[in-house]
Design an enzyme around this catalytic site. Structure first.
Site, mmCIF file in Angstrom:
data_model
loop_
_atom_site.group_PDB
_atom_site.id
_atom_site.type_symbol
_atom_site.label_atom_id
_atom_site.label_comp_id
_atom_site.label_asym_id
_atom_site.label_seq_id
_atom_site.Cartn_x
_atom_site.Cartn_y
_atom_site.Cartn_z
ATOM 1 N N ASN A 29 0.820 -1.211 0.000
ATOM 2 C CA ASN A 29 0.000 0.000 0.000
ATOM 3 C C ASN A 29 0.856 1.265 0.000
ATOM 4 O O ASN A 29 0.344 2.362 0.244
ATOM 5 C CB ASN A 29 -0.915 0.009 1.230
ATOM 6 C CG ASN A 29 -1.892 -1.150 1.219
ATOM 7 O OD1 ASN A 29 -2.441 -1.491 0.189
ATOM 8 N ND2 ASN A 29 -2.087 -1.766 2.367
ATOM 9 N N HIS A 115 -13.580 -2.377 6.441
ATOM 10 C CA HIS A 115 -12.371 -3.094 6.852
ATOM 11 C C HIS A 115 -12.601 -3.884 8.143
ATOM 12 O O HIS A 115 -13.405 -3.498 8.995
ATOM 13 C CB HIS A 115 -11.236 -2.089 7.047
ATOM 14 C CG HIS A 115 -9.907 -2.731 7.256
ATOM 15 N ND1 HIS A 115 -9.381 -2.945 8.512
ATOM 16 C CD2 HIS A 115 -8.989 -3.201 6.361
ATOM 17 C CE1 HIS A 115 -8.194 -3.512 8.392
ATOM 18 N NE2 HIS A 115 -7.934 -3.684 7.104
ATOM 19 N N GLU A 159 -15.626 3.111 4.646
ATOM 20 C CA GLU A 159 -14.344 3.529 4.079
ATOM 21 C C GLU A 159 -14.667 4.541 2.986
ATOM 22 O O GLU A 159 -15.746 4.498 2.396
ATOM 23 C CB GLU A 159 -13.587 2.336 3.489
ATOM 24 C CG GLU A 159 -13.158 1.313 4.512
ATOM 25 C CD GLU A 159 -12.366 0.170 3.897
ATOM 26 O OE1 GLU A 159 -11.326 0.443 3.257
ATOM 27 O OE2 GLU A 159 -12.778 -0.984 4.044
ATOM 28 N N SER A 163 -10.785 -0.780 0.651
ATOM 29 C CA SER A 163 -9.454 -1.385 0.599
ATOM 30 C C SER A 163 -9.362 -2.557 -0.366
ATOM 31 O O SER A 163 -8.326 -2.754 -0.997
ATOM 32 C CB SER A 163 -9.031 -1.840 2.001
ATOM 33 O OG SER A 163 -9.992 -2.704 2.569
ATOM 34 N N ASP A 188 -13.272 6.163 7.031
ATOM 35 C CA ASP A 188 -11.896 5.673 7.055
ATOM 36 C C ASP A 188 -11.226 6.042 5.737
ATOM 37 O O ASP A 188 -11.565 5.498 4.686
ATOM 38 C CB ASP A 188 -11.894 4.164 7.257
ATOM 39 C CG ASP A 188 -10.490 3.576 7.304
ATOM 40 O OD1 ASP A 188 -9.512 4.343 7.200
ATOM 41 O OD2 ASP A 188 -10.366 2.344 7.436
ATOM 42 N N HIS A 191 -7.104 4.500 2.472
ATOM 43 C CA HIS A 191 -6.661 4.290 1.093
ATOM 44 C C HIS A 191 -6.918 5.491 0.190
ATOM 45 O O HIS A 191 -6.650 5.431 -1.011
ATOM 46 C CB HIS A 191 -7.321 3.043 0.516
ATOM 47 C CG HIS A 191 -6.877 1.780 1.185
ATOM 48 N ND1 HIS A 191 -5.792 1.053 0.751
ATOM 49 C CD2 HIS A 191 -7.347 1.152 2.290
ATOM 50 C CE1 HIS A 191 -5.621 0.010 1.549
ATOM 51 N NE2 HIS A 191 -6.553 0.044 2.489
ATOM 52 N N LYS A 222 0.361 3.817 4.657
ATOM 53 C CA LYS A 222 0.105 3.528 3.248
ATOM 54 C C LYS A 222 0.789 4.594 2.381
ATOM 55 O O LYS A 222 1.997 4.580 2.249
ATOM 56 C CB LYS A 222 -1.395 3.390 3.022
ATOM 57 C CG LYS A 222 -1.949 2.177 3.793
ATOM 58 C CD LYS A 222 -3.409 1.992 3.650
ATOM 59 C CE LYS A 222 -3.896 0.687 4.267
ATOM 60 N NZ LYS A 222 -3.340 0.279 5.552
#
Length: 262
Positions: A29, A115, A159, A163, A188, A191, A222
């Protein structure tokens, strides 16, 4: 042994393998390749030489390295929030935050593809846990309408960039729904950070919704090329987490080199 044998038979048994330093890693990542950037390496080297390899204890026991406070101020400004709090990992940030905000009598509503850290945190909280099909705003609306008819606090969790699938949450619709039903939203941005928005702050910022998303979660492991997680939000939220987030209270702080790199 029997359970491991079953995993072996189903070809689901995990093992740890050493990697070859000469290989190119397309599974990580480390989206921007910053983990090997000379500036980050030098910052970590200098901090380690000056302040040692470890923090020694929880921040509430031995005090906080001023560089962590500076990092939290930077993260808060970047995420357009009043304050931020650094955790030892993104997983730790989820595990500390959700149980600190929701408990028995409350409801946590998660996107089905959220996640594992978010799912585990919701279960740990003791709150009622509900899920809705991935990015299905119609089902979420129906669920929130049913839940909000009772006396319960509601936390919606998603998210921003997912992810595993790599697709984006419909953040504007999520915000409008949680506002209508009196819920809070945790997004979240693990990413999305570093990759979306004019300053790389993430999808929430790109959508112009920073003021309307109560809790922004992220990680430095990440795109930022370091390690550690964080929560950004109101000053009251962060003060509450300092007092109630067990994964923050009872974890040793991140080492100086990691903080300097971040």
């Amino acid at each position: 042994h029997g359970e491991l044998a079953k995993l072996e038979e189903a070809e689901l048994r995990r093992t740890l393998r050493a990697t070859d330093a000469g290989m190119l890693n397309f599974a990580a990542n480390d989206y921007l390749g910053l983990s090997r950037h000379p500036a980050l390496i030098e910052a970590a080297r200098q901090a380690t030489a000056q302040r040692g390899t470890g923090a020694g204890a929880s921040r509430l026991v031995t005090g906080t390295d001023r560089e962590i406070l500076a990092l939290e101020e930077q993260l808060a400004a970047w995420k357009e929030k009043e304050a931020a709090l650094v955790f030892s990992s993104g997983y730790s940030a989820a595990l500390g935050t959700i149980p600190a905000l929701a408990g028995k009598g409350d409801t946590v509503v998660l996107d089905k593809l959220a996640h594992a850290s978010l799912i585990d945190a919701a279960r740990l909280s003791g709150a009622t846990v509900r899920t809705f099909p991935h990015n299905d705003m119609g089902r979420l609306e129906t669920l929130l309408a049913k839940i909000s008819s009772g006396k319960t606090r509601i936390l919606v969790v998603t998210e921003s960039i997912f992810s595993m699938d790599g697709d984006a949450a419909p953040l504007r619709e999520l915000v409008e729904l949680k506002d209508r039903f009196g819920a809070w939203l945790l997004a979240d941005e693990a990413h999305a950070t570093g990759l979306y928005g004019a300053t790389g702050a993430g999808l929430v910022a790109e959508a112009g919704l920073s003021a309307r998303v109560e809790i922004v979660m992220g990680t430095m492991s990440k795109a930022l090329g370091s390690v550690g997680g964080y929560i950004a939000g109101s000053r009251t939220l962060i003060d509450w987490l300092i007092n109630r987030a067990r994964s923050f209270i009872y974890s040793t702080a991140l080492p100086p080199g990691v903080i300097a790199a971040s």
